[in-house]
Design a protein around this motif. Structure first.
Motif, PDB file in Angstrom:
ATOM      1  N   UNK A  82     -66.078  -1.325  42.681  1.00 58.72           N
ATOM      2  CA  UNK A  82     -66.231  -1.054  41.255  1.00 58.72           C
ATOM      3  C   UNK A  82     -66.827  -2.246  40.508  1.00 58.72           C
ATOM      4  N   UNK A  83     -66.754  -3.427  41.096  1.00 63.90           N
ATOM      5  CA  UNK A  83     -67.257  -4.602  40.392  1.00 63.90           C
ATOM      6  C   UNK A  83     -68.530  -5.120  41.051  1.00 63.90           C
ATOM      7  N   UNK A  84     -69.472  -5.475  40.199  1.00 64.69           N
ATOM      8  CA  UNK A  84     -70.723  -6.095  40.622  1.00 64.69           C
ATOM      9  C   UNK A  84     -70.677  -7.547  40.167  1.00 64.69           C
ATOM     10  N   UNK A  85     -70.388  -8.444  41.113  1.00 65.30           N
ATOM     11  CA  UNK A  85     -70.252  -9.850  40.766  1.00 65.30           C
ATOM     12  C   UNK A  85     -71.587 -10.535  40.597  1.00 65.30           C
ATOM     13  N   UNK A  86     -71.597 -11.553  39.761  1.00 65.98           N
ATOM     14  CA  UNK A  86     -72.786 -12.389  39.627  1.00 65.98           C
ATOM     15  C   UNK A  86     -72.363 -13.835  39.380  1.00 65.98           C
ATOM     16  N   UNK A  87     -73.151 -14.785  39.881  1.00 66.77           N
ATOM     17  CA  UNK A  87     -72.769 -16.192  39.769  1.00 66.77           C
ATOM     18  C   UNK A  87     -73.100 -16.775  38.397  1.00 66.77           C
ATOM     19  N   UNK A  88     -72.304 -17.736  38.007  1.00 65.48           N
ATOM     20  CA  UNK A  88     -72.523 -18.505  36.779  1.00 65.48           C
ATOM     21  C   UNK A  88     -72.375 -19.970  37.160  1.00 65.48           C
ATOM     22  N   UNK A  89     -73.161 -20.800  36.544  1.00 65.71           N
ATOM     23  CA  UNK A  89     -73.180 -22.214  36.908  1.00 65.71           C
ATOM     24  C   UNK A  89     -72.772 -23.070  35.712  1.00 65.71           C
ATOM     25  N   UNK A  90     -72.146 -24.181  36.039  1.00 65.63           N
ATOM     26  CA  UNK A  90     -71.736 -25.131  35.008  1.00 65.63           C
ATOM     27  C   UNK A  90     -71.883 -26.532  35.565  1.00 65.63           C
ATOM     28  N   UNK A  91     -72.459 -27.407  34.772  1.00 60.40           N
ATOM     29  CA  UNK A  91     -72.670 -28.786  35.200  1.00 60.40           C
ATOM     30  C   UNK A  91     -71.536 -29.672  34.707  1.00 60.40           C
ATOM     31  N   UNK A 356     -76.425 -12.208  27.042  1.00 62.25           N
ATOM     32  CA  UNK A 356     -76.754 -10.950  27.740  1.00 62.25           C
ATOM     33  C   UNK A 356     -76.801 -11.144  29.256  1.00 62.25           C
ATOM     34  N   UNK A 357     -75.913 -11.968  29.797  1.00 58.89           N
ATOM     35  CA  UNK A 357     -75.992 -12.353  31.203  1.00 58.89           C
ATOM     36  C   UNK A 357     -75.762 -11.181  32.154  1.00 58.89           C
ATOM     37  N   UNK A 358     -74.700 -10.414  31.922  1.00 64.36           N
ATOM     38  CA  UNK A 358     -74.368  -9.348  32.860  1.00 64.36           C
ATOM     39  C   UNK A 358     -75.437  -8.278  32.946  1.00 64.36           C
ATOM     40  N   UNK A 359     -75.980  -7.892  31.808  1.00 62.62           N
ATOM     41  CA  UNK A 359     -77.037  -6.879  31.825  1.00 62.62           C
ATOM     42  C   UNK A 359     -78.340  -7.462  32.358  1.00 62.62           C
ATOM     43  N   UNK A 362     -77.927  -7.337  36.059  1.00 60.38           N
ATOM     44  CA  UNK A 362     -78.083  -5.969  36.573  1.00 60.38           C
ATOM     45  C   UNK A 362     -79.543  -5.533  36.556  1.00 60.38           C
ATOM     46  N   UNK A 363     -80.235  -5.769  35.459  1.00 61.25           N
ATOM     47  CA  UNK A 363     -81.618  -5.281  35.366  1.00 61.25           C
ATOM     48  C   UNK A 363     -82.532  -5.992  36.354  1.00 61.25           C
TER      49      UNK A 363
END
Length: 511
Positions: A82-91, A356-359, A362-363
């Motif tokens: 059910x979940x579509x994961x995506x990475x996020x970065x932080x310095x 608008x990171x998640x969309x 996805x796109x």
């Protein structure tokens, strides 16, 4: 064989006919103020801690949405998940330092660095090339002979364009910091010092974790860019600084190499975080390989300290729980034998408040073909009213955005569904080509639109609690919210059951 084909054709025709004549009202009526309220007091409650992207509160909200999709009997929308994961970065910045001829300069007091673009590097160099205003185009190149060197640039405000000349936006981009950095990279500079006058900087964040971002992998590695004070420039150029500054203003710049022992040091660690979109899938019948998307963002601004929570009831808890209720209505229709012809994807995304990171993710990584996605109906804030709206009935309206941008089919369908069923005032204020707030570009539908998918964005406008801790569930107008959600349902019903996908006959244009 021929008679069997005839039977199959008649069966398909009967399915399409039955669904075309099915009455959507009983299913729309399952979208109730009480159900919306029940969900919203959970989604925008204190346990969700403001649902900031890549935090425990966001993960709790995702788990709740997933549990509701499962309970409804939706299929997992991401290959069994059910979940579509995506990475996020932080310095995490460990050190940033500049030394010139043995003199040390401090971050925030004397310089800043573009940390997301920067990479860990220590440079010792005994020459600095002064490259004027840092312009490189068909008419001039200030970056001659800078390969492997530290470059120093003094930026000036762009001149006003002459009548009939280039637009002010284009003119500004020619003089903007990124244009300077890009030109320095193309000419092989090792690092760049961009002189600015507003130092010391107040309120700078201490060294440590910087803001999170989505694009961890860049298609180009740029030279580290330091925004430096005039004191640093004077330490490099000595008594010639004032002359060079005036020359940049008049356009009579002579590039020059200065001897100076310069040490540039920058160290950071990149932390990889994670977030997710929650995706539920309802399979269609004879047009199941085409898709209707219904979206909202479930993230918000999180909390500050231990006690201040940004609840985000309207923004966008209202859209999130509306997606849950819309999903339930369509599931009940399917259980009654009146399911949609096209498949429907119910997707709540995170990272909207960050950009608008998640969309966007996805796109760029679609689970379902975008060329088979007939529409995205995006819901972002439909639980309140706009105190700035002075005309019409503010207890019976919704702002409709984007319905005329990509398909000439879309607005007539939207208006017909509203006229037949909900009779809201459809306000197109934010659809204006020159909307100063640029609302069309500020929610998740835009990442579908930029890929050519027709969209509608449903919105109630901002209010005094927008992006404040006071955006709480007790201030929602649940009756109006239910009516707006029902409009989305009726529109989605028509999109899912009409014979043809929406035409894509209007080109997307940047404004």
């Amino acid at each position: 064989m021929r008679s069997m084909l005839l039977v199959m054709a008649l069966a398909a025709t009967s399915v399409a006919s039955a669904q075309k004549t099915a009455d959507p009202k009983p299913f729309a009526n399952t979208i109730t103020p009480d159900d919306l309220k029940k969900h919203l007091y959970i989604v925008a409650g204190p346990a969700m801690e403001g649902r900031e992207t890549a935090t425990e509160g966001q993960r709790k909200a995702a788990a709740y949405i997933e549990s509701q999709f499962k309970a409804l009997g939706l299929q997992p929308g991401n290959k069994g998940n059910f979940q579509l994961g995506f990475p996020i970065y932080q310095d995490s910045i460990a050190k940033a330092a500049i030394d010139v001829n043995g003199r040390s300069f401090a971050i925030f007091n004397d310089f800043m660095i573009s940390q997301n673009m920067a990479h860990t590097s220590t440079i010792f160099c005994n020459e600095v090339v002064f490259a004027g205003a840092g312009i490189s185009d068909s008419s001039r190149n200030d970056f001659k002979d800078v390969a492997g060197k530290i470059v120093l640039v003094m930026q000036t405000p762009p001149p006003s364009p002459p009548t009939g000349g280039v637009s002010s936006a284009r003119n500004r981009s020619r003089f903007g910091p990124f244009s300077v950095i890009e030109s320095a990279q193309k000419n092989g500079a090792a690092a760049i010092l961009i002189v600015q006058s507003n130092f010391p900087r107040r309120g700078g964040m201490p060294l440590g974790k910087g803001p999170a971002y989505l694009d961890g992998f860049q298609n180009m590695v740029y030279p580290n860019a330091y925004f430096v004070s005039e004191d640093i420039a004077k330490a490099v150029m000595g008594n010639e600084f004032d002359v060079a500054k005036e020359a940049v203003k008049t356009g009579n710049v002579q590039p020059k190499t200065y001897t100076a022992e310069v040490k540039l040091e920058f160290r950071k660690d990149r932390i990889e975080l994670a977030s997710s979109n929650v995706v539920g899938f309802l399979e269609g019948t004879d047009k199941k390989e085409e898709f209707v998307f219904i979206t909202a963002h479930y993230d918000h601004l999180g909390k500050r300290g231990d006690s201040v929570i940004y609840y985000g009831a309207d923004d966008d808890g209202s859209g999130t729980v509306s997606v849950l209720e819309l999903a339930e209505a369509f599931v009940k229709a399917k259980a009654a034998g009146k399911g949609p012809r096209r498949s429907i994807v119910f997707m709540t995304v995170s990272g909207e408040e960050k950009g608008l990171w998640g969309s966007e993710f996805y796109s760029d990584h679609p689970l379902y073909p975008l060329n088979k996605t007939t529409v995205d109906l995006n819901i972002d804030m439909i639980g309140r009213t706009d105190p700035k709206r002075k005309e019409g009935d503010s207890t019976n309206y919704v702002y409709v955005v984007g319905d005329d941008k990509l398909s000439s089919d879309l607005r007539p369908i939207s208006e017909a569904m509203n006229k037949k069923y909900t009779k809201l005032e459809l306000d197109y204020k934010y659809n204006a080509p020159k909307d100063p707030e640029r609302i069309y570009y500020r929610s998740d539908h835009y990442n579908f639109a930029r890929k050519g998918v027709p969209i509608i964005f449903y919105f109630n406008g901002t209010h005094n609690d927008y992006h404040r801790p006071s955006d709480t569930p007790d201030k929602i107008n649940y009756n109006l919210m239910a009516k707006r959600a029902q409009l989305v349902f009726y529109t989605a019903w028509e999109m899912a059951n009409r014979n043809d996908m929406l035409k894509r006959d209007i080109p997307l244009t940047e404004q």
